[in-house]
Design an enzyme around this catalytic site. Structure first.
Site, mmCIF file in Angstrom:
data_model
loop_
_atom_site.group_PDB
_atom_site.id
_atom_site.type_symbol
_atom_site.label_atom_id
_atom_site.label_comp_id
_atom_site.label_asym_id
_atom_site.label_seq_id
_atom_site.Cartn_x
_atom_site.Cartn_y
_atom_site.Cartn_z
ATOM 1 N N GLY A 251 0.822 -1.198 0.000
ATOM 2 C CA GLY A 251 0.000 0.000 0.000
ATOM 3 C C GLY A 251 0.855 1.246 0.000
ATOM 4 N N HIS B 124 22.145 15.599 -1.210
ATOM 5 C CA HIS B 124 21.107 16.387 -1.903
ATOM 6 C C HIS B 124 19.728 16.070 -1.355
ATOM 7 C CE1 HIS B 124 21.261 12.627 -4.188
ATOM 8 N NE2 HIS B 124 20.072 12.905 -4.670
ATOM 9 N N ASP C 139 15.238 9.623 -1.481
ATOM 10 C CA ASP C 139 16.046 8.416 -1.285
ATOM 11 C C ASP C 139 17.402 8.741 -0.661
ATOM 12 O OD1 ASP C 139 16.611 9.654 -3.691
ATOM 13 O OD2 ASP C 139 17.221 7.814 -4.707
ATOM 14 N N ASP D 288 28.084 6.931 -8.254
ATOM 15 C CA ASP D 288 26.675 6.683 -8.614
ATOM 16 C C ASP D 288 26.531 5.765 -9.840
ATOM 17 O OD1 ASP D 288 23.963 6.927 -9.246
ATOM 18 O OD2 ASP D 288 24.109 9.021 -9.896
ATOM 19 N N HIS E 68 11.854 14.245 -21.051
ATOM 20 C CA HIS E 68 12.542 14.048 -19.769
ATOM 21 C C HIS E 68 14.038 13.893 -20.023
ATOM 22 C CE1 HIS E 68 13.566 12.732 -15.794
ATOM 23 N NE2 HIS E 68 14.025 11.583 -16.245
ATOM 24 N N HIS F 188 21.074 11.524 -13.801
ATOM 25 C CA HIS F 188 22.211 10.655 -13.474
ATOM 26 C C HIS F 188 23.156 10.509 -14.663
ATOM 27 C CE1 HIS F 188 20.471 9.267 -9.649
ATOM 28 N NE2 HIS F 188 19.314 9.377 -10.273
ATOM 29 N N HIS G 274 24.824 3.212 -5.262
ATOM 30 C CA HIS G 274 23.510 3.597 -5.784
ATOM 31 C C HIS G 274 23.126 2.765 -6.996
ATOM 32 C CE1 HIS G 274 24.469 7.858 -4.082
ATOM 33 N NE2 HIS G 274 24.426 6.931 -3.151
HETATM 34 ZN ZN LIG Z 1 19.064 12.024 -6.447
#
Ligand SMILES: [Zn+2]
Length: 561
Positions: free
Chosen positions: A57, A82, A86, A203, A372, A376, A398
């Site tokens: 849910g 940042h 997350d 990352d 979009h 990253h 990440h």
């Molecule tokens: Zn981010």
């Protein structure tokens, strides 16, 4: 292995430093890392993850803090790279078990303040930091370095430790024409590379994409083109923390003679935070409340809606379902879903897009139009980062396992010696001793479910899965409080096990079997008799298991009258 032994075994005289991963390596989200030296530590980021498990849910996941709670080290700082959820979303929960100053840039702290205000944590010690301005915490000196990402004021960290410099990239891409003009600090990364970097943590989110991710500012002409052609209202949905995108939409709206209406609590909050932190420097009156916009000419409006992942209660989902109290989409309206569809959410988002088409809107999204740009780094940028920093050791961060794995291979290709590249997962640790790096012992790590702001029972999801797959049977047995005898035949209620509730042949036969079993049960029958409840559960479950191969959840109810 304790740090003392690590020190004894070390060939170096440097005090060893341990990097422990408590989240974010093996999944996208939940980012939390601990860097520890001689009984002192700093934490980097503390994020949540939104589960792609429909049975959860509106629940969310946070990292398991057990190891931090049982720690034998002092925590001198929580450093945030940042403002994304997350990376900061689990802070309110962390602050229940850890108290330490929280360091972040101005925009990050603005979002942290909002996050913390929504919880019961009082008076957190927030300290503003800025790129190229070092600060110290325990045995560490930490220098923020400007990077570009999909939220403003994002930083990487150069952490100087007794065992060498660690560079943590945070989330980044290399955008050479960023919307706010704050460029990626290549020069600083290169200087650190020349000085010598012991470890690069980088990352991995977009390692599957070739080339470069492109500049955020490349979106503006596309948005202008779509907005200027729209006959009716213009809607755009993006992550509410994406202030660069909000800024671009607002600039285009101004050019097209439209005013901007934030829809949804999160989006309205972000616009407010963006204005307060100077990220959205527009004249007062550029943004309208939904109520103010209701009676304006449609062509003069651009809506910013939260809910780009199709979240069921979001503004966009309500608009698409024709259920928003103030906004109804009509033919001639244009809707842009300006975000990546996070894997697992495609179905829900698909439903939102279908709804919008049914209402007559024209809809643009990533797979049909370039609406979009990712925040990253793609492969060429990841390679550039490695070339700038030239680390002795490398750990991809990440990402899911496949991202980490590919990023590791990329680093080896880029010239980091294979023996110095480590694929770590949550719970793994790495020891730096001033000479090299090696794996340390595994520590406790995991995920905790949060529902309604509180920690959920880990068994919860398992239970829901069984309910979804097998259904539930409530078995009611009525007994006499006076005599301790059965008063009537048992009664069964099925939910999701068999159809035709009550009239089903299976329900009738299961009742008969249960009644027969109860006749053999030695009383007296009482509501508090646990053995009786177990007997009821066993009898009902056995019937459905034998007859239709289902193992429903059985809820025995003994009523005394
Ligand atoms: Zn981010």
């Amino acid at each position: 292995m304790g740090l003392d032994r690590v020190m004894a075994e070390s060939t170096s005289t440097a005090v060893p430093v341990r990097v422990a991963v408590l989240g974010g390596l093996g999944e996208i989200g939940l980012n939390l890392m601990v860097i520890e030296c001689a009984g002192r530590a700093i934490l980097v980021d503390c994020g949540v993850m939104f589960p792609d498990e429909p049975l959860l849910g509106s629940g969310l996941l946070i990292p398991d803090f057990s190891w931090l709670e049982s720690r034998r080290f002092e925590i001198d700082a929580i450093v945030l790279t940042h403002a994304h959820e997350d990376h900061i979303g689990a802070l309110p929960y962390l602050l229940r078990v850890v108290s330490a100053p929280i360091y972040g840039t101005a925009v990050t702290l603005a979002f942290v303040r909002r996050r913390i205000a929504e919880s019961n944590v009082s008076d957190p010690d927030l300290r503003a930091i800025a790129p190229r301005r070092s600060f110290s915490a325990g045995p560490f000196t930490i220098e923020p370095i400007r990077v570009t990402h999909s939220t403003p004021d994002s930083i990487a960290l150069a952490i100087r430790t007794p065992a060498g410099t660690i560079v943590h990239t945070g989330d980044f891409k290399i955008d050479d024409s960023p919307v706010d003009g704050q460029i990626f600090d290549r020069e600083r990364f290169a200087e650190l590379g020349r000085e010598g970097v012991a470890l690069l943590l980088s990352d991995s989110t977009n390692v599957e994409r070739a080339g470069r991710s492109g500049s955020e500012s490349s979106l503006k002409p596309i948005l202008r083109e779509i907005m200027s052609r729209a006959q009716g209202r213009f809607f755009l949905s993006a992550f509410s923390s994406h202030l660069h995108r909000i800024r671009q939409v607002t600039e285009v709206a101004r050019e097209c003679g439209r005013r901007v209406v934030p829809l949804g609590r999160r989006m309205a909050e972000s616009v407010r935070l963006g204005s307060e932190t100077g990220q959205l420097g527009f004249a007062p009156g550029m943004f309208l409340e939904p109520g103010e916009a209701e009676f304006m000419t449609q062509r003069n409006l651009a809506y910013l809606a939260s809910g780009s992942q199709g979240e069921p209660l979001s503004a966009l989902a309500r608009v698409a379902a024709g259920a928003h109290p103030r906004v109804a989409v009509e033919p001639g309206d244009v809707v842009v879903l300006s975000s990546r569809f996070i894997p697992g959410n495609e179905k829900t988002i698909g439903g939102v897009i279908n709804g919008l088409y049914k209402l007559g809107a024209e809809v643009y999204y990533e797979s049909v139009a370039p609406v979009h740009v990712s925040g990253h780094a793609s492969r060429d940028e990841l390679e550039e980062m490695i070339a700038l920093v030239r680390p002795r050791s490398f750990v991809p961060i990440h990402g899911e396992y496949r991202h980490l794995s590919r990023h590791l291979a990329l680093a080896i290709e880029a010239g980091v010696p294979e023996r110095n590249c480590f694929l770590l997962e949550d719970g793994d640790t790495l020891i730096l001793d001033g000479v090299g790096a090696r794996r340390g012992r595994v520590v406790e790590a995991g995920r905790v479910i949060i529902e309604g702001g509180e920690e959920g029972d880990p068994a919860l999801v398992g239970e829901r899965r069984v309910l979804a797959r097998e259904g539930a049977i409530t078995a009611v047995v009525v007994v006499s409080a006076k005599t301790g005898k059965l008063l009537a035949d048992p009664y069964l209620i099925s939910r999701g096990v068999v159809s035709g509730n009550g009239t089903s042949e299976h329900i009738r036969r299961a009742r008969e079997e249960l009644a027969a079993r109860l006749l053999q049960y030695r009383g007296p029958f009482t509501a508090g008799d646990i053995a009786l409840k177990e007997e009821i559960t066993r009898a009902v479950r056995r019937y459905f298991s034998d007859e239709i191969d289902k193992r429903p959840v059985v809820i025995p109810v003994v009523v005394e009258v």
